[in-house]
Motif scaffolding. Structure first.
Motif, PDB file in Angstrom:
ATOM      1  N   TYR A 278      -7.004   2.529  -3.365  1.00  0.00           N
ATOM      2  CA  TYR A 278      -5.640   2.744  -2.904  1.00  0.00           C
ATOM      3  C   TYR A 278      -4.659   2.748  -4.069  1.00  0.00           C
ATOM      4  CZ  TYR A 278      -4.786   2.815   2.147  1.00  0.00           C
ATOM      5  OH  TYR A 278      -4.641   3.204   3.452  1.00  0.00           O
ATOM      6  N   GLU A 279      -3.667   3.597  -3.993  1.00  0.00           N
ATOM      7  CA  GLU A 279      -2.492   3.446  -4.844  1.00  0.00           C
ATOM      8  C   GLU A 279      -1.610   2.391  -4.175  1.00  0.00           C
ATOM      9  OE1 GLU A 279       1.481   5.915  -6.360  1.00  0.00           O
ATOM     10  OE2 GLU A 279      -0.104   6.946  -5.211  1.00  0.00           O
ATOM     11  N   ALA A 280      -1.181   1.410  -4.956  1.00  0.00           N
ATOM     12  CA  ALA A 280      -0.405   0.317  -4.375  1.00  0.00           C
ATOM     13  C   ALA A 280       0.600  -0.211  -5.391  1.00  0.00           C
ATOM     14  CB  ALA A 280      -1.330  -0.815  -3.917  1.00  0.00           C
ATOM     15  N   TYR A 281       1.541  -0.984  -4.883  1.00  0.00           N
ATOM     16  CA  TYR A 281       2.546  -1.608  -5.760  1.00  0.00           C
ATOM     17  C   TYR A 281       2.217  -3.089  -5.915  1.00  0.00           C
ATOM     18  CZ  TYR A 281       6.948  -3.448  -7.513  1.00  0.00           C
ATOM     19  OH  TYR A 281       7.901  -4.097  -8.262  1.00  0.00           O
ATOM     20  N   ASP A 282       2.162  -3.522  -7.184  1.00  0.00           N
ATOM     21  CA  ASP A 282       1.938  -4.926  -7.523  1.00  0.00           C
ATOM     22  C   ASP A 282       3.222  -5.466  -8.145  1.00  0.00           C
ATOM     23  OD1 ASP A 282      -0.343  -7.106  -8.402  1.00  0.00           O
ATOM     24  OD2 ASP A 282       1.172  -6.875  -9.959  1.00  0.00           O
ATOM     25  N   ARG A 283       3.648  -6.637  -7.701  1.00  0.00           N
ATOM     26  CA  ARG A 283       4.940  -7.161  -8.147  1.00  0.00           C
ATOM     27  C   ARG A 283       5.006  -7.367  -9.665  1.00  0.00           C
ATOM     28  NH1 ARG A 283       6.290 -12.222  -4.337  1.00  0.00           N
ATOM     29  NH2 ARG A 283       4.067 -12.598  -4.703  1.00  0.00           N
ATOM     30  N   LYS A 284       3.872  -7.685 -10.292  1.00  0.00           N
ATOM     31  CA  LYS A 284       3.869  -7.919 -11.733  1.00  0.00           C
ATOM     32  C   LYS A 284       3.620  -6.649 -12.532  1.00  0.00           C
ATOM     33  CE  LYS A 284       1.747 -10.751 -15.355  1.00  0.00           C
ATOM     34  NZ  LYS A 284       0.781 -11.856 -15.658  1.00  0.00           N
ATOM     35  N   TYR A 285       2.672  -5.818 -12.081  1.00  0.00           N
ATOM     36  CA  TYR A 285       2.225  -4.682 -12.881  1.00  0.00           C
ATOM     37  C   TYR A 285       2.762  -3.334 -12.389  1.00  0.00           C
ATOM     38  CZ  TYR A 285      -0.960  -8.041 -14.968  1.00  0.00           C
ATOM     39  OH  TYR A 285      -1.476  -9.130 -15.623  1.00  0.00           O
ATOM     40  N   GLY A 286       3.507  -3.319 -11.287  1.00  0.00           N
ATOM     41  CA  GLY A 286       4.049  -2.062 -10.785  1.00  0.00           C
ATOM     42  C   GLY A 286       2.997  -1.264 -10.039  1.00  0.00           C
ATOM     43  N   ILE A 287       2.982   0.056 -10.262  1.00  0.00           N
ATOM     44  CA  ILE A 287       2.032   0.934  -9.578  1.00  0.00           C
ATOM     45  C   ILE A 287       0.640   0.756 -10.181  1.00  0.00           C
ATOM     46  CG2 ILE A 287       1.444   3.301  -8.937  1.00  0.00           C
ATOM     47  CD1 ILE A 287       3.948   2.267  -7.602  1.00  0.00           C
TER      48      ILE A 287
ATOM     49  N   PRO B 213       0.826  -1.212   0.000  1.00  0.00           N
ATOM     50  CA  PRO B 213       0.000   0.000   0.000  1.00  0.00           C
ATOM     51  C   PRO B 213       0.857   1.257   0.000  1.00  0.00           C
ATOM     52  CG  PRO B 213      -0.021  -1.027   2.164  1.00  0.00           C
ATOM     53  CD  PRO B 213       0.710  -1.970   1.264  1.00  0.00           C
ATOM     54  N   ILE B 214       0.460   2.241  -0.794  1.00  0.00           N
ATOM     55  CA  ILE B 214       1.192   3.505  -0.862  1.00  0.00           C
ATOM     56  C   ILE B 214       0.375   4.631  -0.226  1.00  0.00           C
ATOM     57  CG2 ILE B 214       2.235   5.226  -2.400  1.00  0.00           C
ATOM     58  CD1 ILE B 214       2.820   2.915  -4.359  1.00  0.00           C
ATOM     59  N   ARG B 215      -0.839   4.836  -0.711  1.00  0.00           N
ATOM     60  CA  ARG B 215      -1.678   5.895  -0.127  1.00  0.00           C
ATOM     61  C   ARG B 215      -3.119   5.706  -0.594  1.00  0.00           C
ATOM     62  NH1 ARG B 215      -2.319  10.693  -3.793  1.00  0.00           N
ATOM     63  NH2 ARG B 215      -1.438  10.052  -5.802  1.00  0.00           N
ATOM     64  N   PRO B 216      -4.089   6.140   0.213  1.00  0.00           N
ATOM     65  CA  PRO B 216      -5.488   6.101  -0.234  1.00  0.00           C
ATOM     66  C   PRO B 216      -5.739   7.184  -1.277  1.00  0.00           C
ATOM     67  CG  PRO B 216      -5.331   7.075   1.957  1.00  0.00           C
ATOM     68  CD  PRO B 216      -3.957   6.594   1.606  1.00  0.00           C
ATOM     69  N   LEU B 217      -6.497   6.845  -2.307  1.00  0.00           N
ATOM     70  CA  LEU B 217      -6.825   7.800  -3.366  1.00  0.00           C
ATOM     71  C   LEU B 217      -8.224   8.360  -3.208  1.00  0.00           C
ATOM     72  CD1 LEU B 217      -5.357   5.810  -6.409  1.00  0.00           C
ATOM     73  CD2 LEU B 217      -4.317   7.775  -5.262  1.00  0.00           C
TER      74      LEU B 217
END
Length: 265
Positions: free
Chosen positions: A40-49, A27-31
């Motif tokens: 949420y803005e988040a990081y996914d290992r396959k697709y990035g942000i 998790p990065i931050r709530p949008l």
């Protein structure tokens, strides 16, 4: 009292972040958040942000997921429609993973009355959105909630280009499945006259009208009709033969286009 509310919100965010971590997101931050969930803005290992939409299962309308799959399969490569990448579910939540847009929505322009878009930027945005709507409609879907807040802006890093993207398919439905409207869908100022009739036949024309209102709003920073209730708004629209040209729109060609969009219903 305000401190208590802030604490409740913070606790809620922490709970959602734990859900994200359990699903292997960072998790990065709530949008944004509403009554039924959060984005949420988040990081996914396959697709990035990515943007991750977490919705309470009992409040989730499966038609949003069905529409998302249709869009992903048939309009994946259109840069003017938000792509739903994939979905997951937990015991209590439905989780949708979508493209992340790093700017704002069209409300960035609509809600700043001191700011007027240069004509070349306005033309570019309108062309992108109309093309996105054309391809969206080719899938057979009706969006039913086109508005400034559902058109996102994205600048791919390093490109210097801005793309408008049609988003949020929570009310979307295949046109062939819509016989009569069984409940009101849409956002009040953007709804076409026929959407105020419970037994109306809803077609893709309602999206075209809503686009006309959207463009009108970002140009003039107001709505041609805005009433406090559904009943009053419907009555006012029914009494109008057409929407009058506002003084802010000087360009005849632009007003001709808007008139065609707004007369579409």
């Amino acid at each position: 009292m305000n401190k208590k509310i802030d604490f409740v919100k913070q606790s809620s965010f922490v709970g959602y972040e734990e859900i994200l971590r359990q699903q292997e997101f960072v998790p990065i931050r709530p949008l944004g958040h509403g009554a039924f969930g959060i984005v949420y803005e988040a990081y996914d290992r396959k697709y990035g942000i990515v943007a991750v939409k977490i919705i309470q299962k009992e409040k989730f309308d499966v038609r949003e997921l069905e529409a998302a799959k249709i869009i992903h399969n048939e309009a994946e490569y259109c840069p003017f429609i938000m792509d739903h990448i994939y979905s997951r579910s937990s015991e209590s939540y439905q989780i949708l993973i979508v493209e992340y847009s790093n700017l704002n929505t069209l409300n960035l322009f609509a809600k700043q009355p001191q700011f007027y878009l240069p004509s070349y930027i306005l033309r570019t945005l309108m062309k992108q959105i109309l093309e996105g709507m054309r391809i969206f409609h080719e899938t057979g879907l009706v969006h039913r909630d086109i508005k400034c807040d559902n058109i996102l802006l994205h600048c791919p890093p390093g490109t210097g280009r801005v793309y408008a993207k049609i988003s949020d398919f929570g009310f979307a439905k295949m046109e062939v499945e819509i016989h009569e409207q069984t409940y009101f869908a849409g956002t009040l100022p953007f709804m076409s006259p026929e959407q105020f009739h419970i037994s109306a036949l809803i077609t893709q024309k309602v999206d075209i009208y809503a686009l006309g209102i959207t463009f009108y709003n970002i140009i003039t920073h107001k709505f041609p009709v805005i009433c406090p209730s559904l009943k009053e708004q419907g009555k006012k629209l029914a009494q109008m033969k057409s929407i009058n040209r506002p003084s802010e729109i000087k360009d005849d060609v632009l007003w001709d286009l808007l008139s065609q969009l707004l007369d579409n219903c």
